[in-house]
Design a protein around this motif. Structure first.
Motif, PDB file in Angstrom:
ATOM      1  N   VAL A  56       1.214  -1.058   0.280  1.00 27.69           N
ATOM      2  CA  VAL A  56      -0.233   0.023   0.211  1.00 27.69           C
ATOM      3  C   VAL A  56       1.160   0.854  -0.167  1.00 27.69           C
ATOM      4  O   VAL A  56       0.304   2.446  -0.666  1.00 27.69           O
ATOM      5  N   ILE A 103      -6.538  -2.913  -4.985  1.00 27.35           N
ATOM      6  CA  ILE A 103      -6.304  -1.363  -4.105  1.00 27.35           C
ATOM      7  C   ILE A 103      -7.607  -0.871  -4.543  1.00 27.35           C
ATOM      8  O   ILE A 103      -8.407  -0.210  -3.789  1.00 27.35           O
ATOM      9  N   LYS A 106     -11.432  -2.756  -3.127  1.00 24.35           N
ATOM     10  CA  LYS A 106     -11.474  -2.398  -1.854  1.00 24.35           C
ATOM     11  C   LYS A 106     -10.668  -1.343  -0.853  1.00 24.35           C
ATOM     12  O   LYS A 106     -10.999  -1.616   0.302  1.00 24.35           O
ATOM     13  N   GLY A 107     -10.219   0.090  -1.631  1.00 30.56           N
ATOM     14  CA  GLY A 107      -9.659   0.344  -1.185  1.00 30.56           C
ATOM     15  C   GLY A 107      -9.809   1.803  -2.319  1.00 30.56           C
ATOM     16  O   GLY A 107     -10.826   1.834  -2.636  1.00 30.56           O
ATOM     17  N   ARG A 108      -9.415   2.835  -1.511  1.00 27.86           N
ATOM     18  CA  ARG A 108      -9.703   4.322  -2.257  1.00 27.86           C
ATOM     19  C   ARG A 108      -8.324   4.986  -2.384  1.00 27.86           C
ATOM     20  O   ARG A 108      -7.204   5.535  -1.437  1.00 27.86           O
ATOM     21  N   LEU A 133     -14.057   1.545  -2.086  1.00 28.85           N
ATOM     22  CA  LEU A 133     -14.959   2.141  -0.084  1.00 28.85           C
ATOM     23  C   LEU A 133     -14.626   3.999  -0.516  1.00 28.85           C
ATOM     24  O   LEU A 133     -14.276   4.467  -0.777  1.00 28.85           O
ATOM     25  N   THR A 178      -5.923   4.569   1.365  1.00 29.31           N
ATOM     26  CA  THR A 178      -6.874   3.497   2.144  1.00 29.31           C
ATOM     27  C   THR A 178      -6.759   1.811   1.392  1.00 29.31           C
ATOM     28  O   THR A 178      -7.712   1.900   0.703  1.00 29.31           O
ATOM     29  N   TYR A 179      -6.439   1.554   2.579  1.00 28.58           N
ATOM     30  CA  TYR A 179      -7.189  -0.718   1.926  1.00 28.58           C
ATOM     31  C   TYR A 179      -7.828  -0.653   2.905  1.00 28.58           C
ATOM     32  O   TYR A 179      -6.959  -1.018   4.253  1.00 28.58           O
ATOM     33  N   THR A 180      -8.567  -1.501   2.879  1.00 23.43           N
ATOM     34  CA  THR A 180      -9.486  -2.484   3.868  1.00 23.43           C
ATOM     35  C   THR A 180      -8.225  -4.058   3.859  1.00 23.43           C
ATOM     36  O   THR A 180      -8.734  -4.763   2.566  1.00 23.43           O
ATOM     37  N   TYR A 181      -7.493  -4.020   4.104  1.00 17.79           N
ATOM     38  CA  TYR A 181      -7.387  -5.390   5.259  1.00 17.79           C
ATOM     39  C   TYR A 181      -7.642  -7.116   5.444  1.00 17.79           C
ATOM     40  O   TYR A 181      -8.826  -6.567   6.196  1.00 17.79           O
ATOM     41  N   THR A 194      -7.530  -0.945   9.120  1.00 21.51           N
ATOM     42  CA  THR A 194      -7.681  -0.742   7.452  1.00 21.51           C
ATOM     43  C   THR A 194      -6.378  -0.146   7.718  1.00 21.51           C
ATOM     44  O   THR A 194      -5.650   0.826   8.350  1.00 21.51           O
ATOM     45  N   ARG A 196      -3.269   2.631   5.905  1.00 24.60           N
ATOM     46  CA  ARG A 196      -3.672   4.140   5.357  1.00 24.60           C
ATOM     47  C   ARG A 196      -2.366   3.903   5.154  1.00 24.60           C
ATOM     48  O   ARG A 196      -1.522   4.137   5.773  1.00 24.60           O
TER      49      ARG A 196
END
Length: 208
Positions: A56, A103, A106-108, A133, A178-181, A194, A196
């Protein structure tokens, strides 16, 4: 007499059994296996989390670097940054993450251009986002500007007390990722987290 012989034989067998240690290792292994399994899975999960953190961070650095370099030559004018160039950077981030780190699913990713106004105030001139996300920039949206007086409010981008600030006639590309692991093995070991990361690069050349 036969009963005496039977008792003697049983006593000998019991004594041999009490001194027999051939199955001790198997029993000890059976007791230790659940503990070793949990420790092994936890180690794998921690290592995977560390790798996800690093990836990330690399995506944040790469996209900030790419957008800071991107430009389209224009005859007799300054090169310009196009929407297509920003979209290409987002696509590159998706490819860099691959299927193991989706990414944009599940991410932004939030990319901002931090500049200085003619009156010397810091401002987010433009901002672009990509990813499913739902997350906002930690520093404000497009148009956020430093107050003309006072030290409260928007002062730049980055951690408090260590904000990056654009100089006159320059721009800083600031990326927030930002990524939700999602746990690799089980959420009971390491639950969803989360991640970041941030990165900032000065724009390399003059451009519009």
């Amino acid at each position: 007499m036969p009963s005496t012989i039977k008792k003697s034989a049983f006593s000998k067998w019991r004594r041999r059994l009490s001194h027999n240690e051939s199955g001790v290792i198997v029993v000890e292994f059976a007791y230790a296996l659940p503990i070793l399994t949990v420790l092994g899975f936890t180690g794998v999960e921690v290592a995977n989390l560390a790798i996800a953190n690093m990836r990330v961070s690399q995506i944040a650095i790469t996209i900030a670097d790419n957008v800071s370099r991107a430009q389209q030559a224009v005859p007799l004018e300054l090169p310009e940054l196009r929407e297509a160039d920003i979209n290409d950077a987002f696509i590159g981030a998706r490819i860099q993450g691959g299927t193991s780190l989706p990414i944009l699913t599940k991410g932004r990713i939030i990319v901002s251009s931090l500049q200085r106004t003619s009156t010397g105030l810091q401002t987010i001139t433009w901002q672009r986002c990509k990813g499913e996300l739902v997350r906002n920039s930690a520093y404000g949206g497009q148009g956020t500007t430093q107050p003309a007086t006072g030290t409260t409010g928007f002062q730049g981008m980055g951690p408090a007390g260590a904000q990056v600030k654009a100089e006159a006639n320059t721009a800083i590309i600031f990326a927030e990722v930002t990524y939700t692991y999602q746990p690799l093995v089980a959420s009971t070991l390491i639950g969803p987290r989360t991640l970041r990361k941030e990165a900032a690069f000065y724009v390399r050349d003059d451009r519009k």
